[in-house]
Design a protein around this motif. Structure first.
Motif, short mmCIF file in Angstrom:
data_model
loop_
_atom_site.label_atom_id
_atom_site.label_comp_id
_atom_site.label_asym_id
_atom_site.label_seq_id
_atom_site.Cartn_x
_atom_site.Cartn_y
_atom_site.Cartn_z
N LEU A 93 0.83 -1.20 0.00
CA LEU A 93 0.00 0.00 0.00
C LEU A 93 0.87 1.25 0.00
O LEU A 93 2.04 1.21 0.36
N GLY A 94 0.30 2.35 -0.39
CA GLY A 94 1.01 3.63 -0.31
C GLY A 94 1.32 4.26 -1.65
O GLY A 94 1.69 5.43 -1.71
N GLY A 95 1.21 3.50 -2.74
CA GLY A 95 1.46 4.07 -4.05
C GLY A 95 2.91 4.39 -4.33
O GLY A 95 3.21 5.19 -5.22
N LEU A 96 3.85 3.80 -3.57
CA LEU A 96 5.28 4.05 -3.78
C LEU A 96 5.99 2.74 -4.07
O LEU A 96 5.63 1.69 -3.54
N LYS A 97 7.03 2.79 -4.89
CA LYS A 97 7.81 1.60 -5.19
C LYS A 97 8.69 1.19 -4.02
O LYS A 97 8.97 0.02 -3.81
N SER A 98 9.15 2.18 -3.25
CA SER A 98 9.98 1.90 -2.08
C SER A 98 9.60 2.86 -0.96
O SER A 98 9.18 4.00 -1.23
N PRO A 99 9.74 2.46 0.30
CA PRO A 99 9.36 3.32 1.43
C PRO A 99 10.19 4.59 1.49
O PRO A 99 11.36 4.60 1.14
N GLU A 100 9.56 5.68 1.94
CA GLU A 100 10.27 6.94 2.11
C GLU A 100 11.08 6.96 3.41
O GLU A 100 12.05 7.71 3.53
N ILE A 101 10.68 6.14 4.38
CA ILE A 101 11.33 6.10 5.69
C ILE A 101 11.82 4.69 5.95
O ILE A 101 11.12 3.72 5.65
N SER A 102 13.00 4.55 6.51
CA SER A 102 13.56 3.24 6.81
C SER A 102 12.72 2.51 7.85
O SER A 102 11.96 3.12 8.60
N THR A 103 12.86 1.18 7.90
CA THR A 103 12.08 0.37 8.83
C THR A 103 12.34 0.77 10.27
O THR A 103 11.41 0.89 11.08
N PHE A 104 13.61 1.00 10.63
CA PHE A 104 13.94 1.39 12.00
C PHE A 104 13.27 2.71 12.37
O PHE A 104 12.68 2.84 13.45
N LYS A 105 13.35 3.69 11.49
CA LYS A 105 12.75 4.99 11.78
C LYS A 105 11.24 4.89 11.89
O LYS A 105 10.62 5.52 12.75
N TRP A 106 10.63 4.06 11.04
CA TRP A 106 9.18 3.91 11.06
C TRP A 106 8.72 3.21 12.33
O TRP A 106 7.74 3.61 12.96
N ILE A 107 9.45 2.15 12.72
CA ILE A 107 9.12 1.46 13.97
C ILE A 107 9.29 2.42 15.16
O ILE A 107 8.48 2.42 16.10
N SER A 108 10.32 3.25 15.11
CA SER A 108 10.55 4.23 16.18
C SER A 108 9.39 5.20 16.28
O SER A 108 8.91 5.52 17.38
N ILE A 109 8.92 5.68 15.13
CA ILE A 109 7.79 6.61 15.11
C ILE A 109 6.55 5.96 15.69
O ILE A 109 5.84 6.55 16.52
N ILE A 110 6.29 4.72 15.28
CA ILE A 110 5.11 4.01 15.78
C ILE A 110 5.20 3.80 17.29
O ILE A 110 4.23 4.02 18.03
N MET A 111 6.37 3.37 17.76
CA MET A 111 6.54 3.13 19.19
C MET A 111 6.32 4.40 20.00
O MET A 111 5.64 4.39 21.03
N CYS A 112 6.89 5.51 19.54
CA CYS A 112 6.85 6.74 20.34
C CYS A 112 5.53 7.49 20.22
O CYS A 112 5.11 8.15 21.17
#
Length: 338
Positions: A93-112
Motif C-alpha cells: 500500500l502507499g502508491g510508492l515503489k519503495s518506502p520513504e522512511i527506513s524500517t527502523f525509523k518507522w518502527i521508532s515513530i510508531i513506538m513513540c
C-alpha cells in the motif's frame, strides 16, 4: 482512481474556500475547540463538579461498552492475523515503489507516537501494581516470585497483541487503502466512507465525526502527558533534589507540550522522526544497561515465564468478565483509551 473518488474531490472543491486558515476545517475547529475551551473553563470554575461528571461518564462508558470493547479488540486481532497470513499480506500500500522512511525509523515513530508517555508511565507502574495486588484472573498471594510472573503476564495482555492490533494495524490499512487507492482525504471521517459513502465526506455529519475524533485524541493525549509530567517531576526530586511541587510539574508539562508541538509542526519526516529515533536508541541503551547491571538471570526467567503465561492465558484474559470492578480500572480502561 475510480469515478467515485473523482466525484468526491470535485464536490469538496466546490465548498467555500477558507482563506483565513488554509487547510483548516473551520467547522471542526469551532466545534472541537469550543468544547475544549468550555471544558477548561468549567474545570477552572469548579474542578470538583467537573471531576464528578467525568467519573460518572467513565462509569457509564465502562459499564455500557466494556464487554463490547473486549470483543472488539479480540476481533480486531483475529482479523489482523488473517490479513497478515493471507494473500492480502503481500499487498503493498502507499502508491510508492519503495518506502520513504527506513524500517527502523518507522518502527521508532510508531513506538513513540502510539505508546508515548502512557507507555513510559505504565511500563513500570502496572507490573508493580499487579505485583502488590494480584489480578483477579490469577489470584493467589501478592509479593511473591510467582506474583511477579503473573503481574508481567497481565501487563503483556494490556500492552501486547490486542493493543497493537487496534493501534497500529487495521486503522492504518483502511486509511492507506482509502487515501492512496481511492483518493480520499486523510481525515477521520474517511474511515466511515465504506459504511456511509458520500454522506460522511461533506456537511455537518463529517464535521461532527472529525470533531469527536479530535476530542478523543485530546482526551487520550492529555492523560499520558499528565502521567509523564508527574513521573519526571518525581524522578527529578529523587535524582537531583529538585522539589516535586506544582510549579515544577507545570514547567515540565509546558516544556513537554512545546516539544510535542514543535515536533508535530515540523512533520513526520523531520521532528517526529528525529525525536522518535533518539528515544528508541536511548530506550535500547537503558534496557541493555539494566540487563547487564541488574538481575540478569531473573530478567530472562521472568520474561520467558511471563510470556508463556500470557500465551497460555491469552483467551481467558482477553474474555475475563468475572470481576467488572477490577476490569473497569484496568483492562476496559486501557481498551477504551486505545
Amino acid at each position: 482512481m475510480n469515478t467515485t473518488s473523482t466525484t468526491i474531490k470535485q464536490d469538496m472543491g466546490t465548498l467555500p474556500c477558507n482563506k483565513i486558515l488554509p487547510g483548516v476545517d473551520i467547522a471542526v475547529l469551532l466545534i472541537s475547540g469550543g468544547v475544549l475551551v468550555l471544558f477548561a473553563a468549567l474545570a477552572l470554575y469548579d474542578i470538583d463538579l467537573m471531576s464528578s461528571w467525568i467519573n460518572t461518564a467513565f462509569a457509564f462508558s465502562t459499564k455500557t461498552f466494556g464487554a463490547f470493547w473486549q470483543i472488539l479488540l479480540l476481533s480486531t486481532f483475529v482479523i489482523g492475523i488473517f490479513l497478515a497470513i493471507g494473500r492480502t499480506g503481500r499487498v503493498v500500500l502507499g502508491g510508492l515503489k519503495s518506502p520513504e522512511i527506513s524500517t527502523f525509523k518507522w518502527i521508532s515513530i510508531i513506538m513513540c507516537t502510539l505508546l508515548a508517555g502512557g507507555g513510559v508511565f505504565w511500563a513500570a507502574a502496572e507490573p508493580m501494581a499487579h505485583f502488590i495486588s494480584s489480578p483477579p484472573h490469577f489470584g493467589g498471594e501478592s509479593g511473591t516470585k510467582n506474583a511477579a510472573f503473573n503481574a508481567l503476564a497481565q501487563s503483556f495482555m494490556h500492552w501486547g497483541f490486542l493493543a497493537w492490533a487496534i493501534l497500529g494495524s487495521l486503522t492504518g490499512i483502511v486509511y492507506m487503502h482509502l487515501h492512496y487507492e481511492k483518493g480520499l482525504p486523510l481525515k477521520p471521517r474517511t474511515l466511515l466512507y465504506p459504511v456511509f459513502g458520500d454522506r460522511v465526506m461533506k456537511g455537518a455529519f463529517g464535521a461532527i465525526v472529525d470533531s469527536c475524533c479530535v476530542l478523543a485524541v485530546v482526551a487520550g493525549t492529555v492523560g499520558p502527558i499528565g502521567f509523564l509530567g508527574l513521573q519526571v517531576s518525581f524522578g527529578l526530586e529523587k535524582l537531583f533534589g529538585i522539589p516535586d511541587t506544582y510549579t515544577t510539574q507545570v514547567v515540565i508539562l509546558f516544556s513537554l507540550i512545546a516539544i510535542y508541538t514543535l515536533s508535530a509542526v515540523s512533520g513526520v519526516t523531520k521532528g517526529i522522526q528525529m525525536l522518535s529515533s533518539f528515544n528508541v536508541i536511548l530506550a535500547v541503551a537503558l534496557m541493555l544497561f539494566i540487563l547487564v547491571m541488574g538481575p540478569t538471570a531473573f530478567i530472562f526467567d521472568s520474561y520467558i515465564q511471563s510470556f508463556g503465561l500470557y500465551i497460555n492465558n491469552f483467551i481467558p484474559m482477553a474474555t475475563f468478565r468475572a470481576d467488572t470492578a477490577w476490569l473497569d480500572w484496568w483492562t476496559v480502561f486501557f481498551w477504551g483509551w486505545f
